[in-house]
Design a protein around this motif. Sequence first.
Motif, PDB file in Angstrom:
ATOM      1  N   ASN A   1       0.699  -0.820   0.320  1.00 53.13           N
ATOM      2  CA  ASN A   1       0.162  -0.083  -0.168  1.00 53.13           C
ATOM      3  C   ASN A   1       0.651   1.369  -0.088  1.00 53.13           C
ATOM      4  OD1 ASN A   1      -2.559   1.149   0.262  1.00 53.13           O
ATOM      5  ND2 ASN A   1      -2.266   2.033   2.274  1.00 53.13           N
ATOM      6  N   LYS A   2       1.911   0.718   0.869  1.00 52.83           N
ATOM      7  CA  LYS A   2       2.941   2.862   0.454  1.00 52.83           C
ATOM      8  C   LYS A   2       3.806   2.356  -0.787  1.00 52.83           C
ATOM      9  CE  LYS A   2       6.493   4.240   3.699  1.00 52.83           C
ATOM     10  NZ  LYS A   2       7.193   4.832   2.264  1.00 52.83           N
ATOM     11  N   ILE A   3       3.970   1.303  -0.938  1.00 53.95           N
ATOM     12  CA  ILE A   3       4.303   1.504  -1.860  1.00 53.95           C
ATOM     13  C   ILE A   3       3.638   2.423  -3.445  1.00 53.95           C
ATOM     14  CG2 ILE A   3       5.437   0.338  -4.655  1.00 53.95           C
ATOM     15  CD1 ILE A   3       6.539  -1.490  -2.654  1.00 53.95           C
ATOM     16  N   GLU A   4       2.571   2.020  -3.228  1.00 49.02           N
ATOM     17  CA  GLU A   4       1.785   2.310  -4.274  1.00 49.02           C
ATOM     18  C   GLU A   4       1.379   3.928  -4.140  1.00 49.02           C
ATOM     19  OE1 GLU A   4      -2.899   2.431  -5.001  1.00 49.02           O
ATOM     20  OE2 GLU A   4      -2.081   0.370  -4.411  1.00 49.02           O
ATOM     21  N   ILE A   5       1.258   4.475  -2.803  1.00 49.60           N
ATOM     22  CA  ILE A   5       1.024   5.590  -2.791  1.00 49.60           C
ATOM     23  C   ILE A   5       2.001   6.268  -2.595  1.00 49.60           C
ATOM     24  CG2 ILE A   5       0.838   7.267  -0.255  1.00 49.60           C
ATOM     25  CD1 ILE A   5      -1.282   5.423   1.006  1.00 49.60           C
ATOM     26  N   ASP A   6       3.451   5.927  -2.428  1.00 44.66           N
ATOM     27  CA  ASP A   6       4.337   7.143  -2.808  1.00 44.66           C
ATOM     28  C   ASP A   6       5.361   7.116  -4.618  1.00 44.66           C
ATOM     29  OD1 ASP A   6       4.742   6.810   0.109  1.00 44.66           O
ATOM     30  OD2 ASP A   6       6.580   5.166  -0.052  1.00 44.66           O
ATOM     31  N   LEU A   7       4.466   6.087  -5.443  1.00 43.61           N
ATOM     32  CA  LEU A   7       4.836   6.066  -6.221  1.00 43.61           C
ATOM     33  C   LEU A   7       4.140   7.765  -7.124  1.00 43.61           C
ATOM     34  CD1 LEU A   7       6.177   5.513  -9.889  1.00 43.61           C
ATOM     35  CD2 LEU A   7       4.139   3.338  -9.156  1.00 43.61           C
ATOM     36  N   LEU A   8       2.780   7.195  -6.579  1.00 42.74           N
ATOM     37  CA  LEU A   8       1.464   8.244  -6.970  1.00 42.74           C
ATOM     38  C   LEU A   8       1.924   9.444  -6.362  1.00 42.74           C
ATOM     39  CD1 LEU A   8      -1.816   7.418  -6.074  1.00 42.74           C
ATOM     40  CD2 LEU A   8      -1.622   7.255  -8.240  1.00 42.74           C
ATOM     41  N   GLU A   9       2.893  10.654  -4.883  1.00 41.89           N
ATOM     42  CA  GLU A   9       3.834  10.435  -5.089  1.00 41.89           C
ATOM     43  C   GLU A   9       4.507  11.550  -5.424  1.00 41.89           C
ATOM     44  OE1 GLU A   9       4.137  14.321  -2.480  1.00 41.89           O
ATOM     45  OE2 GLU A   9       2.395  13.044  -3.101  1.00 41.89           O
ATOM     46  N   TYR A  10       4.942  10.099  -5.672  1.00 39.65           N
ATOM     47  CA  TYR A  10       6.729  10.616  -6.854  1.00 39.65           C
ATOM     48  C   TYR A  10       6.396  11.446  -8.158  1.00 39.65           C
ATOM     49  CZ  TYR A  10      11.050   9.655  -9.186  1.00 39.65           C
ATOM     50  OH  TYR A  10      12.273  10.273  -9.870  1.00 39.65           O
ATOM     51  N   ILE A  11       5.414  10.526  -8.524  1.00 35.98           N
ATOM     52  CA  ILE A  11       5.081  11.264 -10.592  1.00 35.98           C
ATOM     53  C   ILE A  11       4.319  12.685  -9.793  1.00 35.98           C
ATOM     54  CG2 ILE A  11       3.343  10.644 -11.683  1.00 35.98           C
ATOM     55  CD1 ILE A  11       3.366   7.740 -11.670  1.00 35.98           C
ATOM     56  N   SER A  12       3.174  12.985  -9.046  1.00 31.35           N
ATOM     57  CA  SER A  12       2.401  14.505  -8.742  1.00 31.35           C
ATOM     58  C   SER A  12       3.989  15.082  -8.863  1.00 31.35           C
ATOM     59  CB  SER A  12       1.785  13.754  -7.430  1.00 31.35           C
ATOM     60  OG  SER A  12       1.559  15.468  -6.616  1.00 31.35           O
ATOM     61  N   GLN A  13       5.110  14.885  -7.768  1.00 27.28           N
ATOM     62  CA  GLN A  13       6.061  16.303  -7.575  1.00 27.28           C
ATOM     63  C   GLN A  13       6.738  16.100  -9.121  1.00 27.28           C
ATOM     64  OE1 GLN A  13       7.947  14.573  -4.125  1.00 27.28           O
ATOM     65  NE2 GLN A  13       6.379  15.203  -2.682  1.00 27.28           N
ATOM     66  N   MET A  14       7.163  15.110 -10.047  1.00 28.17           N
ATOM     67  CA  MET A  14       7.993  14.580 -10.710  1.00 28.17           C
ATOM     68  C   MET A  14       7.659  15.946 -11.743  1.00 28.17           C
ATOM     69  SD  MET A  14      11.309  13.923  -9.656  1.00 28.17           S
ATOM     70  CE  MET A  14      11.706  13.752 -12.139  1.00 28.17           C
ATOM     71  N   LYS A  15       6.123  15.890 -11.369  1.00 27.05           N
ATOM     72  CA  LYS A  15       5.253  16.146 -12.914  1.00 27.05           C
ATOM     73  C   LYS A  15       5.360  17.970 -12.652  1.00 27.05           C
ATOM     74  CE  LYS A  15       1.386  14.363 -14.454  1.00 27.05           C
ATOM     75  NZ  LYS A  15      -0.217  13.987 -14.326  1.00 27.05           N
ATOM     76  N   GLU A  16       5.323  18.339 -10.885  1.00 26.30           N
ATOM     77  CA  GLU A  16       5.191  19.261 -10.789  1.00 26.30           C
ATOM     78  C   GLU A  16       6.779  20.141 -11.217  1.00 26.30           C
ATOM     79  OE1 GLU A  16       4.841  22.853  -7.159  1.00 26.30           O
ATOM     80  OE2 GLU A  16       3.999  20.089  -6.721  1.00 26.30           O
ATOM     81  N   PHE A  17       7.505  19.958 -10.479  1.00 22.89           N
ATOM     82  CA  PHE A  17       8.769  19.716 -10.989  1.00 22.89           C
ATOM     83  C   PHE A  17       9.216  20.099 -12.070  1.00 22.89           C
ATOM     84  CE2 PHE A  17      13.580  19.353 -12.157  1.00 22.89           C
ATOM     85  CZ  PHE A  17      14.030  19.452 -11.182  1.00 22.89           C
ATOM     86  N   LEU A  18       9.373  19.261 -13.368  1.00 21.10           N
ATOM     87  CA  LEU A  18       9.521  19.212 -14.484  1.00 21.10           C
ATOM     88  C   LEU A  18       8.159  20.781 -15.348  1.00 21.10           C
ATOM     89  CD1 LEU A  18      10.199  15.846 -14.997  1.00 21.10           C
ATOM     90  CD2 LEU A  18      11.811  17.245 -15.819  1.00 21.10           C
ATOM     91  N   GLY A  19       7.494  21.031 -14.401  1.00 19.15           N
ATOM     92  CA  GLY A  19       6.379  21.836 -15.535  1.00 19.15           C
ATOM     93  C   GLY A  19       5.187  20.350 -16.398  1.00 19.15           C
ATOM     94  N   ILE A  20       5.718  19.463 -16.360  1.00 21.89           N
ATOM     95  CA  ILE A  20       4.454  18.324 -17.063  1.00 21.89           C
ATOM     96  C   ILE A  20       3.492  18.263 -16.863  1.00 21.89           C
ATOM     97  CG2 ILE A  20       6.571  18.322 -18.127  1.00 21.89           C
ATOM     98  CD1 ILE A  20       6.372  15.369 -17.258  1.00 21.89           C
ATOM     99  N   GLU A  21       2.572  18.899 -15.691  1.00 17.45           N
ATOM    100  CA  GLU A  21       1.161  18.782 -15.486  1.00 17.45           C
ATOM    101  C   GLU A  21       0.314  18.839 -16.715  1.00 17.45           C
ATOM    102  OE1 GLU A  21      -0.194  17.936 -13.339  1.00 17.45           O
ATOM    103  OE2 GLU A  21       1.518  17.779 -11.295  1.00 17.45           O
ATOM    104  N   ASP A  22      -0.930  18.776 -16.519  1.00 15.13           N
ATOM    105  CA  ASP A  22      -1.496  18.291 -17.562  1.00 15.13           C
ATOM    106  C   ASP A  22      -2.481  19.714 -17.869  1.00 15.13           C
ATOM    107  OD1 ASP A  22      -3.165  18.054 -19.535  1.00 15.13           O
ATOM    108  OD2 ASP A  22      -5.181  17.789 -18.372  1.00 15.13           O
ATOM    109  N   ASN A  23      -1.187  20.664 -19.006  1.00 16.13           N
ATOM    110  CA  ASN A  23      -1.488  21.953 -19.114  1.00 16.13           C
ATOM    111  C   ASN A  23      -2.078  22.355 -20.564  1.00 16.13           C
ATOM    112  OD1 ASN A  23       0.607  22.569 -17.560  1.00 16.13           O
ATOM    113  ND2 ASN A  23       2.132  23.378 -18.624  1.00 16.13           N
ATOM    114  N   SER A  24      -3.209  21.243 -20.706  1.00 16.94           N
ATOM    115  CA  SER A  24      -3.975  21.163 -22.274  1.00 16.94           C
ATOM    116  C   SER A  24      -5.163  21.967 -22.028  1.00 16.94           C
ATOM    117  CB  SER A  24      -4.345  19.987 -21.802  1.00 16.94           C
ATOM    118  OG  SER A  24      -5.120  19.725 -23.076  1.00 16.94           O
TER     119      SER A  24
END
Length: 332
Positions: free
Chosen positions: A58-81
């Motif tokens: 359960n923690k691995i799943e939550i951590d991956l979600l958080e990792y993706i979210s933080q990286m998207k924010e850092f790289l500026g690749i949130e859904d900018n559609s």
Amino acid sequence: MTELYNLKLDELVSRYPFIINYFEENKLDISEYGDSTFIEFLEHFTPEQIEEYALDLNKIEIDLLEYISQMKEFLGIEDNSVDVLSILPGNDKSGDREGFERLDIKKSEMIAIVGPTGSGKSRLLADIEWTAQADTPTKRTILINGELPDKKWRFSSNNKLVAQLSQNMNFVMDLSVSEFLELHAKSRMVENIEQTVDKIISEANKLAGEKFRMDTQITALSGGQSRALMIADTAILSSSPIVLIDEIENAGIDRKKALELLISSDKIVLMATHDPMLALLADRRIVINNGGIAEIIETTEKEKQRLVELEEMDKVIQEMRRRLRYGELVEN
């Protein structure tokens, strides 16, 4: 985040290449599970393996979600559609209401902003860049996809909604063109970096009056070459869905090709211009007077015919400019 449940791991990695680092750091070998979802991958662990490796699925799943979210924010690749950019009226310099009800601009649409010098063209671009909420001198309101924009688009330095191009673009980094583009491509987690860099340089050289090489130092580029490079980079690598252009008619580039390249990238393009050819290339033009939007005009078929005449004249001028540049006579 439904991707963990719906996308195969190969698809997930293709969409977010940076998650390979997460798997490696957590010693999760997904090499044989490309056709499985991440959740299915977690389900393959036996109770014995979970106990032996002290796995908290359960923690691995939550951590991956958080990792993706933080990286998207850092790289500026949130859904900018952005499907629609809307401008709601404010006031001109006299305090009178602007002469329109609402302007909706869709992606792959080109809008020209015209008006006398000092009329307020740059102010409109600034209102769009900062997604004004009746909190600028014009009191205009900007909507994104029919809604008030997320605050991240107003205040985040990473997640840029808008890319802005102007006549004055200077580099200060001591890098070659290829090194500069590779750095940008890596920051965007591009997989085929070499291919992407080659494409950007190829497109930039189609726009520039004088071609340049990959090993050219960016500080040695001419004004036209640097603008050509940034336009191609914006079209191919930038995640910003809206491009604002402030008077590039004297930028030393092929203006028509530059605009066509940006439009082909499904971006919304707005340009402030005094150039009649650029104004008629646009789908519509916003007329600015006394700081306010006085009129919105759709380019007519007759105007498109006049544009053909202007393009022929422009070819003659560009050829004359080329001949003069290389020391040729222009007597005939």
